[in-house]
Design an enzyme around this catalytic site. Sequence first.
Site, PDB file in Angstrom:
ATOM      1  N   GLY A  61       0.164 -13.591   4.165  1.00 14.20           N
ATOM      2  CA  GLY A  61       0.848 -13.693   2.884  1.00 14.20           C
ATOM      3  C   GLY A  61       1.155 -12.301   2.358  1.00 14.20           C
ATOM      4  N   HIS A  62       1.728 -11.469   3.240  1.00 12.40           N
ATOM      5  CA  HIS A  62       2.130 -10.120   2.833  1.00 12.40           C
ATOM      6  C   HIS A  62       3.067  -9.520   3.881  1.00 12.40           C
ATOM      7  CE1 HIS A  62      -0.781  -8.699   5.797  1.00 12.40           C
ATOM      8  NE2 HIS A  62      -1.705  -9.444   5.222  1.00 12.40           N
ATOM      9  N   ALA A  63       3.653  -8.371   3.531  1.00 11.85           N
ATOM     10  CA  ALA A  63       4.482  -7.601   4.463  1.00 11.85           C
ATOM     11  C   ALA A  63       4.008  -6.157   4.407  1.00 11.85           C
ATOM     12  CB  ALA A  63       5.951  -7.701   4.063  1.00 11.85           C
ATOM     13  N   ARG A 108       4.613 -12.198   6.599  1.00 10.59           N
ATOM     14  CA  ARG A 108       3.951 -13.083   7.559  1.00 10.59           C
ATOM     15  C   ARG A 108       2.880 -13.920   6.887  1.00 10.59           C
ATOM     16  NH1 ARG A 108       1.713  -8.434   9.466  1.00 10.59           N
ATOM     17  NH2 ARG A 108       3.747  -7.709   8.845  1.00 10.59           N
ATOM     18  N   PHE A 133       3.213  -5.090   0.804  1.00  5.42           N
ATOM     19  CA  PHE A 133       3.878  -5.897  -0.225  1.00  5.42           C
ATOM     20  C   PHE A 133       3.041  -7.156  -0.330  1.00  5.42           C
ATOM     21  CE2 PHE A 133       7.688  -3.545   1.104  1.00  5.42           C
ATOM     22  CZ  PHE A 133       8.255  -3.241  -0.113  1.00  5.42           C
TER      23      PHE A 133
END
Length: 149
Positions: A61-63, A108, A133
């Site tokens: 749950g981030h980039a 992702r 992010f």
Amino acid sequence: MQDQPRNIQQVTEGGCRILTFPKIADPRGNLTFVENKKHIPFDIKRVYYLYDVPGGETRGGHAHKRLQQVIIAMSGSFDVVVDDGKERKTFSLNRSYYGLYIPTMIWRELVNFSSGSICLVLASEPYQEEDYFRDYDEFLKVVTRETVR
Ligand code: TYD
């Protein structure tokens, strides 16, 4: 053919792709190895792993701005949903000789963990919180701006 990953598309527009590592098949137990830069398209600076993940749980749950990764299902299975801001694709990982390469600026989510699974991550950078992010809308704003430039 049953060992092929269950992915219809193996390369996304955003550059995510499945890497196949060498496998030394042996009745005593199979062996797979990865070498820096040869099998992994970057210099490995960090290795971490997720384990004791409850079945059905979600991670990620981030980039990342600069970090590239290869994600390997060392044991069990899980799905990796990748999103470059334009398209969203799911890769199912369930073999320890496949790795999913994720370049920079890809959102992702790791979902559908089977219980007892182990997720190994090879990363191109040390841990830096400022490289993340964690807000999807913020990621989308930046990635969209970069694409139209
Ligand atoms: P995070 O990357 O958000 O995990 P996931 O994407 O698997 O859900 O990291 C979870 C926590 O662990 C967060 O507080 C940062 C910390 N962490 C480190 O300290 N070092 C590391 O190398 C990693 C990957 C995470």
